[in-house]
Scaffold this active site. Structure first.
Site, PDB file in Angstrom:
ATOM      1  CB  ILE A 197      -1.786   0.564 -58.347  1.00 13.01           C
ATOM      2  CG1 ILE A 197      -2.939   1.506 -58.611  1.00 13.01           C
ATOM      3  CG2 ILE A 197      -1.249   1.326 -56.650  1.00 13.01           C
ATOM      4  CD1 ILE A 197      -4.373   0.814 -57.414  1.00 13.01           C
ATOM      5  CG  ASP A 230       0.120   3.318 -47.304  1.00 12.90           C
ATOM      6  OD1 ASP A 230       0.649   4.074 -47.359  1.00 12.90           O
ATOM      7  OD2 ASP A 230      -0.065   3.244 -45.446  1.00 12.90           O
TER       8      ASP A 230
HETATM    9  P1  ADP Z   1      -4.831  -3.571 -46.780  1.00 14.06           P
HETATM   10  O1  ADP Z   1      -3.839  -3.005 -45.118  1.00 14.06           O
HETATM   11  O2  ADP Z   1      -5.442  -2.634 -47.188  1.00 14.06           O
HETATM   12  O3  ADP Z   1      -4.755  -5.376 -46.784  1.00 14.06           O
HETATM   13  P2  ADP Z   1      -2.735  -4.074 -48.314  1.00 14.06           P
HETATM   14  O4  ADP Z   1      -1.478  -3.140 -49.222  1.00 14.06           O
HETATM   15  O5  ADP Z   1      -2.451  -5.216 -47.271  1.00 14.06           O
HETATM   16  O6  ADP Z   1      -3.483  -3.236 -47.614  1.00 14.06           O
HETATM   17  O7  ADP Z   1      -3.165  -4.914 -49.625  1.00 14.06           O
HETATM   18  C1  ADP Z   1      -4.458  -4.983 -50.052  1.00 14.06           C
HETATM   19  C2  ADP Z   1      -3.587  -5.358 -51.462  1.00 14.06           C
HETATM   20  O8  ADP Z   1      -3.209  -4.699 -52.962  1.00 14.06           O
HETATM   21  C3  ADP Z   1      -3.843  -7.039 -51.322  1.00 14.06           C
HETATM   22  O9  ADP Z   1      -4.289  -7.802 -52.525  1.00 14.06           O
HETATM   23  C4  ADP Z   1      -2.293  -6.390 -52.339  1.00 14.06           C
HETATM   24  O10 ADP Z   1      -2.104  -7.673 -52.869  1.00 14.06           O
HETATM   25  C5  ADP Z   1      -2.255  -5.312 -53.116  1.00 14.06           C
HETATM   26  N1  ADP Z   1      -0.689  -5.165 -53.537  1.00 14.06           N
HETATM   27  C6  ADP Z   1       0.244  -4.571 -52.659  1.00 14.06           C
HETATM   28  N2  ADP Z   1       1.171  -4.164 -53.418  1.00 14.06           N
HETATM   29  C7  ADP Z   1       0.492  -3.507 -54.657  1.00 14.06           C
HETATM   30  C8  ADP Z   1       0.628  -2.732 -55.330  1.00 14.06           C
HETATM   31  N3  ADP Z   1       1.758  -1.996 -55.816  1.00 14.06           N
HETATM   32  N4  ADP Z   1       0.028  -2.079 -57.106  1.00 14.06           N
HETATM   33  C9  ADP Z   1      -1.780  -2.681 -56.663  1.00 14.06           C
HETATM   34  N5  ADP Z   1      -1.602  -3.705 -55.160  1.00 14.06           N
HETATM   35  C10 ADP Z   1      -0.698  -4.333 -54.575  1.00 14.06           C
END
Ligand code: ADP
Length: 176
Positions: A13, A36
């Site tokens: 993203i 994040d």
């Molecule tokens: P949460 O704490 O809300 O579960 P996470 O970041 O742990 O958030 O995960 C939410 C989703 O984002 C997961 O499917 C993870 O694989 C995905 N994710 C992690 N890094 C990225 C990125 N750079 N771009 C898009 N999605 C990502």
């Protein structure tokens, strides 16, 4: 009212050339792991500064689950980062309405700042422990209904999914 294209891509993203990207933040808004961490790393210190300012002001006690707030995007190609806090299953936050609220509140903030294209990750499908299929169902349903019911100028909503299984869950939902 603008008609909105809703699509899913597999990818990172942080590299999306859209007006706003949504961050699956935690309530403290000071960065963390997963998406994040990736957003803060790519955006640089300007984003952290803005998040600190939010914590020093209106969101002193943290951003509640299901709400959303916008900042600038630092070094990212996007203009805004919209931070939302997903429900954490490991803390017993299992109400689908809380997760739906992340998507609708983020769209309302996107509309407020004037974003015309918005990218979402699979909020809560990582560390917060929700099933990716359930996130896809709630996300697609909420975005479809918000974009058809509200008056807005959002032309594109793109779900940006990390990994094949999550991407396929969203693709399947969008095909229904
Ligand atoms: P949460 O704490 O809300 O579960 P996470 O970041 O742990 O958030 O995960 C939410 C989703 O984002 C997961 O499917 C993870 O694989 C995905 N994710 C992690 N890094 C990225 C990125 N750079 N771009 C898009 N999605 C990502």
């Amino acid at each position: 009212m603008t008609s909105t294209q809703i699509e899913a891509v597999e990818g990172d993203i942080t590299t999306q050339r859209v007006d706003a990207i949504v961050n699956a933040a935690n309530s403290l808004l000071l960065g963390g792991g997963g998406v994040d961490g990736a957003i803060h790393a790519a955006a640089g210190p300007a984003l952290l500064e803005e998040c600190r300012a939010l914590r020093a002001g209106r969101w002193h006690d943290g951003l509640p689950v299901g709400q959303a707030v916008a900042t600038g995007a630092g070094d990212l190609p996007a203009r805004w980062v919209i931070h939302t806090v997903g429900p954490n299953r490991h803390r017993g936050q299992t109400d689908p309405a809380l997760l739906a609220s992340c998507f609708s509140a983020s769209l309302a903030v996107a509309q407020e700042v004037g974003a015309r294209s918005v990218a979402f990750p699979a909020v809560s499908a990582g560390v917060y422990g929700w099933d990716a299929g359930q996130v896809a169902t709630i996300a697609v349903e909420t975005v479809r209904s918000w974009t058809t019911q509200e008056s807005h100028g959002i032309q594109l909503v793109r779900f940006v999914l990390f990994g094949r299984p999550v991407f396929e869950a969203f693709q399947q939902e969008l095909a229904d």
